[in-house]
Enzyme design. Sequence first.
Site, mmCIF file in Angstrom:
data_model
loop_
_atom_site.group_PDB
_atom_site.id
_atom_site.type_symbol
_atom_site.label_atom_id
_atom_site.label_comp_id
_atom_site.label_asym_id
_atom_site.label_seq_id
_atom_site.Cartn_x
_atom_site.Cartn_y
_atom_site.Cartn_z
ATOM 1 N N GLU A 101 -9.801 22.976 -25.205
ATOM 2 C CA GLU A 101 -8.390 22.926 -25.598
ATOM 3 C C GLU A 101 -7.815 24.256 -26.091
ATOM 4 O O GLU A 101 -6.625 24.525 -25.906
ATOM 5 C CB GLU A 101 -8.206 21.869 -26.704
ATOM 6 C CG GLU A 101 -8.520 20.456 -26.273
ATOM 7 C CD GLU A 101 -7.496 19.909 -25.286
ATOM 8 O OE1 GLU A 101 -6.355 20.425 -25.254
ATOM 9 O OE2 GLU A 101 -7.839 18.979 -24.535
ATOM 10 N N SER B 55 5.098 -15.272 4.897
ATOM 11 C CA SER B 55 6.490 -15.537 5.283
ATOM 12 C C SER B 55 7.508 -15.208 4.210
ATOM 13 O O SER B 55 8.716 -15.308 4.452
ATOM 14 C CB SER B 55 6.632 -17.004 5.683
ATOM 15 O OG SER B 55 5.942 -17.251 6.884
#
Length: 760
Positions: free
Chosen positions: A62, A339
């Site tokens: 970091e 469908s």
Amino acid sequence: MIYAYVNGTPKLTADDLKDPQSSMIYDMNDEFITYVTSSERREYVKIDDIPELVQQAFISTEDVRFREHMGIDMKRIVGAAVANVQDGFGAEGASTITQQVVKNSVLSSDKTLERKVQEAYLAIQLEQKYSKDQILEMYLNKIYFGSGAYGVATASKTYFNKPLKELTPAEAALLAGLPQRPSSYDPFLHPKVAEERRNTVLHLMYKNGAITKQQKEEAMKTAVTESLSKEKTKRLKYDAFIQQVIKELKEKGVSERAIYEGGLKIYTTLDPKAQAHTEKVLSTEEYVNYPNDKFKAGVALLDTKTGVIRALGGNRTSGDQNIEKGFNYATDITRQPGSTIKPILDYGPAIEKFKWSTYKQIKDEELEIDGWEAGNWDDDFHGDVSMREALVHSYNIPAIKTFMEVGSEDAVSFAKQLGIPIKTAHPAYAIGGFGKGPSPLELAGAYTAFGNQGVYHKPTTLRSVKYPDGYETKYESKPVAAMHDYTAYMITDMLKDVVKSGTGTLAAIPGLEVAGKTGTTNMPDGLDQIKKGSSDSWFAGYTTNYTAAVWTGYDKTTAESYLTPEDQKIAKYIFKSIVSEVSKDKKTAGFSKPKSVEEVYINKDTGYVTKDENGSNVTKELIVKGTSLKEMTAPVKAKKADKKERTKSNKNNKEKNKDDKKKDSDKAKEEEKKKEDEKQTEPPTTKPEDEADPPPPQDDNPDDPGTTPEPEDPPTVPDPPPTEPPPTTDPPPTEPPPADGGEGTGTGPGAGTSGTTTTP
């Protein structure tokens, strides 16, 4: 200007610096409901109890010059400035560990100049007041590691079930890599990505002298899953909904660190009563009898008028149970829609483009497309049928003909306006033959537009986000005019009949006008001997207040795990239970006919408009105001299309025309023989490149509470979903022909596997 920014900087307190600020989530009524994480787990640890190996893993990753700078790192600022000039402000960050402590304590995550100035100012102040060890201690106890773990000590026990002093270089590196993106690097869910991230950290640790070359090489040989704890985490309250909230925040640029550590107040669209009932319907058998614990379901409940998400049912597991992190079946599945796609790709576009009436005649006849013989769920042809009849009874051939008449480009454009993410479409798409279909959330979003006069809103869970410094971002889903109001109303009117007398009667709710569509898919290849089985079953429906889409099925369809005819009813039962409950004590108006639509009465015996509304065999139909009545009954002819979308005349029909001089008895025999041959014909072989695509789905039969309904074709998560099964007399499913290099989002005219026909 800089002075003004500094002057407006919020103050830091000891409490802000010590404890991580979990973000809080509020419902539609601004009531607090839960934290972003589940019951938070925190174990504070002093810097002297954090091994040097662990400290160096985080510093190397970091902020490599953490021990040297005064709170801001000028070298990183210069590097980030270059990137920002090239790619735009905010393209690359330069935050040190000290700045991250500040940002995660009181500032928003916005990448604005004002925020960066305030962040730098507070970081320098922090360095002047606290030692490096104190700041590092704050940081390592404040950051979020995923799985509800705040702080490095808690993370060590969560992922490895061991104290910090026992961590190996590989384990320390894994933890150091998590805070950047806790969910993306989650080793339980994404071990390969987590291992790549860990190895990057190991390389940085070696580069900065934290470990030796031998330690690095040995650690990189270790599988990331080798030392992971098997402990399961408790599900978060309203887990499926919160997952979607976090997903949307990330999409809008809010960092994971801000989400988990930034103390945000997140105001959502959640209806807690609807969410609680949805979870209860899925996790108990109080409302629905489920076949077994492996049976899966996903539900999305939206506000029809605004498209906002009121509830999500992502799994059938109770929130009180401890489980592995789960798949969200409401938002993540991409199974064939069956469908349920017909209003979106076929009939909606046809009304929008041609202004067809609901009585538009479409000839249901034998149809062959590049070797693929399309069929209906009842293995029969019905001659001239109206668009309404075709949709209500979910006949496939009229849907395919309608799609081809509209054209792929216009059909896809219509679907995209409704949030259905497809890039191209072939005839098999007309009946749900996708390789990658919509999720329940996407499908529900599309259906809201039909119930909202054609206006679509992208579904969202977010209203606003407030940061600790008072900064607020508001969110809204802007309305999109996806279709004309006459298209929306005419589709709605036909879908009302689906629920009243068609394939969706089991979803009908007394006292409410409900419009909806069913969808099912066939069994996969190798399992077609299970004649009445289905892979998935859908129901999507709406009232003027609520829209819901439900998917049901199994992770993988097998001979032991498939939907029986009784199981295929469950999607409708779930819809009915949820929508009826949320509609209690709430006025639900009927669907209002716009001025652009006119009602006409048709004598079905003659096919002509009649003034006798009560005559025998008279039906009420809808037309777009100002359109000609002459075209109402003109049948849609089989349309020839280029390449894959060519419609071929049936060879047997040609032969029949040539033999028109034969005696009637000979013709009858020939026709009988033709039908027998068709039943025995093997479907065309699919091309190797299309083997992974599923076949188109099948049609649904009308629901009969006393009899077993026809199965529908649903999609599955791991496997491509097969299509909906046929009704009582199940015809052998036909395989669509291979696609012509289209997008992988679906099957081509037959880019699927064998054995598919679409069901309502």
